[in-house]
Design an enzyme around this catalytic site. Structure first.
Site, PDB file in Angstrom:
ATOM      1  N   ASP A  72      31.816  40.468  39.758  1.00 35.99           N
ATOM      2  CA  ASP A  72      33.163  39.960  40.457  1.00 35.99           C
ATOM      3  C   ASP A  72      32.934  38.705  41.115  1.00 35.99           C
ATOM      4  OD1 ASP A  72      32.211  41.483  42.354  1.00 35.99           O
ATOM      5  OD2 ASP A  72      33.907  42.828  42.468  1.00 35.99           O
ATOM      6  N   ASN A 137      41.326  51.423  47.574  1.00 34.45           N
ATOM      7  CA  ASN A 137      42.377  51.598  46.589  1.00 34.45           C
ATOM      8  C   ASN A 137      41.902  52.199  45.247  1.00 34.45           C
ATOM      9  OD1 ASN A 137      41.333  49.396  45.740  1.00 34.45           O
ATOM     10  ND2 ASN A 137      42.985  48.130  45.986  1.00 34.45           N
ATOM     11  N   HIS A 139      39.795  50.654  43.398  1.00 27.95           N
ATOM     12  CA  HIS A 139      39.381  49.583  42.487  1.00 27.95           C
ATOM     13  C   HIS A 139      37.615  49.645  42.238  1.00 27.95           C
ATOM     14  CE1 HIS A 139      38.665  46.362  46.033  1.00 27.95           C
ATOM     15  NE2 HIS A 139      37.460  46.719  45.690  1.00 27.95           N
ATOM     16  N   GLU A 144      41.776  46.163  39.986  1.00 25.47           N
ATOM     17  CA  GLU A 144      42.748  46.757  40.827  1.00 25.47           C
ATOM     18  C   GLU A 144      43.721  47.556  40.425  1.00 25.47           C
ATOM     19  OE1 GLU A 144      42.157  46.108  44.090  1.00 25.47           O
ATOM     20  OE2 GLU A 144      42.271  43.960  44.669  1.00 25.47           O
TER      21      GLU A 144
HETATM   22  C1  GLP Z   1      34.913  44.874  47.143  1.00 21.75           C
HETATM   23  C2  GLP Z   1      34.484  44.353  45.675  1.00 21.75           C
HETATM   24  C3  GLP Z   1      33.593  45.552  44.774  1.00 21.75           C
HETATM   25  C4  GLP Z   1      33.208  46.294  46.055  1.00 21.75           C
HETATM   26  C5  GLP Z   1      34.231  47.117  46.571  1.00 21.75           C
HETATM   27  C6  GLP Z   1      33.646  48.049  47.720  1.00 21.75           C
HETATM   28  O1  GLP Z   1      36.047  43.944  47.272  1.00 21.75           O
HETATM   29  N1  GLP Z   1      35.162  43.547  44.835  1.00 21.75           N
HETATM   30  O2  GLP Z   1      32.892  45.125  43.982  1.00 21.75           O
HETATM   31  O3  GLP Z   1      32.305  47.246  45.196  1.00 21.75           O
HETATM   32  O4  GLP Z   1      35.189  46.304  47.044  1.00 21.75           O
HETATM   33  O5  GLP Z   1      33.317  47.522  48.880  1.00 21.75           O
HETATM   34  P1  GLP Z   1      32.512  47.747  50.144  1.00 21.75           P
HETATM   35  O6  GLP Z   1      31.021  48.533  49.232  1.00 21.75           O
HETATM   36  O7  GLP Z   1      32.428  46.988  51.167  1.00 21.75           O
HETATM   37  O8  GLP Z   1      33.617  49.243  50.635  1.00 21.75           O
END
Ligand code: GLP
Length: 242
Positions: A72, A137, A139, A144
């Protein structure tokens, strides 16, 4: 591939989490040197990448023939922004592997993001391994809430919490409005899926994703359709799984 399966749950002591996942990943890529995989960014995988870099400094070469496909990317952060997923993945892992794997980032710097997403959708076909983080959330990537399991790689609007995380947690120079994500369809087509989840703050959403009925409010819940899903959770994140 539509009936939910029970994922393989690997519940690990927090101190052992990064080393265990790193060992498994090195084992996978050594067994299959031409592995095509996508890797997440965010806070969750950072200790894993630090551990992988350390292991590879000692042993070296495991990822020489592998291909890492961007999972992403923020659509409107400038090249080099510290929160960019490509920047972060290079900084935390890829630049520290000798030799580095081939990396195919999502091209968000051209004039046509829709076209870039379509092109990346082809790149994201036939993944051997999709490694994912879990958003608060529900995702995965930037799929999302509201995303469907059959959606391709595409340009998406981001939830407010995701946009705010870019500046508040990842150091972005400005708040991005959108992103491009490998779609759930490509993720579910991967040969194998790993979901990485750590910390008590992720306990409720992990329960939502793997115990409660699947639904569009939690795109991660669709991962249970995959016959080879492994959840690597630390004990804090797994504390509500019962
Ligand atoms: C981000 C990314 C995801 C990531 C997720 C969790 O926004 N788009 O690819 O895995 O949120 O992030 P974190 O590991 O910082 O909680």
């Amino acid at each position: 591939m539509s009936a939910p399966n029970a994922p393989a749950l690997r519940i690990l002591a927090p101190a052992a989490w990064a080393a265990t996942v790193a060992d498994e990943l090195v084992e996978r890529v050594r067994a299959e040197p031409r592995l095509r995989l996508c890797l997440p960014t965010g806070d969750t995988p950072s200790p894993l990448y630090a551990r992988l870099a350390e292991l590879e400094r000692a042993r070296g070469g495991s990822f020489a023939q592998a291909t890492v496909v961007g999972l992403d990317e923020w659509a409107d952060l400038p090249p080099g922004d510290p929160a960019r997923c490509d920047v972060r993945l290079r900084r935390e892992l890829l630049d520290r592997l000798v030799p580095p794997p081939r990396f195919i980032p999502i091209d968000v710097d051209g004039s046509d993001d829709e076209a870039a997403a379509r092109e990346h959708d082809e790149v994201a076909r036939n993944l051997d391994l999709a490694v994912l983080g879990l958003g608060m959330n529900g995702h995965v990537g930037f799929n999302e809430p509201g995303s469907r399991p059959d959606e391709p790689t595409r340009l998406v609007r981001l939830a407010l919490s995701s946009r705010e995380a870019a500046t508040a947690r990842y150091g972005a120079a400005r708040t991005p409005s959108g992103g491009i994500t490998v779609g759930m369809a490509r993720i579910l087509e991967a040969r194998e899926v790993w979901l990485l989840v750590t910390g008590e703050h992720k306990a409720a959403v992990l329960r939502r994703a793997v115990v409660e009925p699947e639904g569009p409010d939690c795109p991660a819940s669709y991962l249970r359709r995959h016959p080879r899903l492994t959840v690597f959770a630390d004990e804090a994140a797994a504390s509500l799984l019962g």
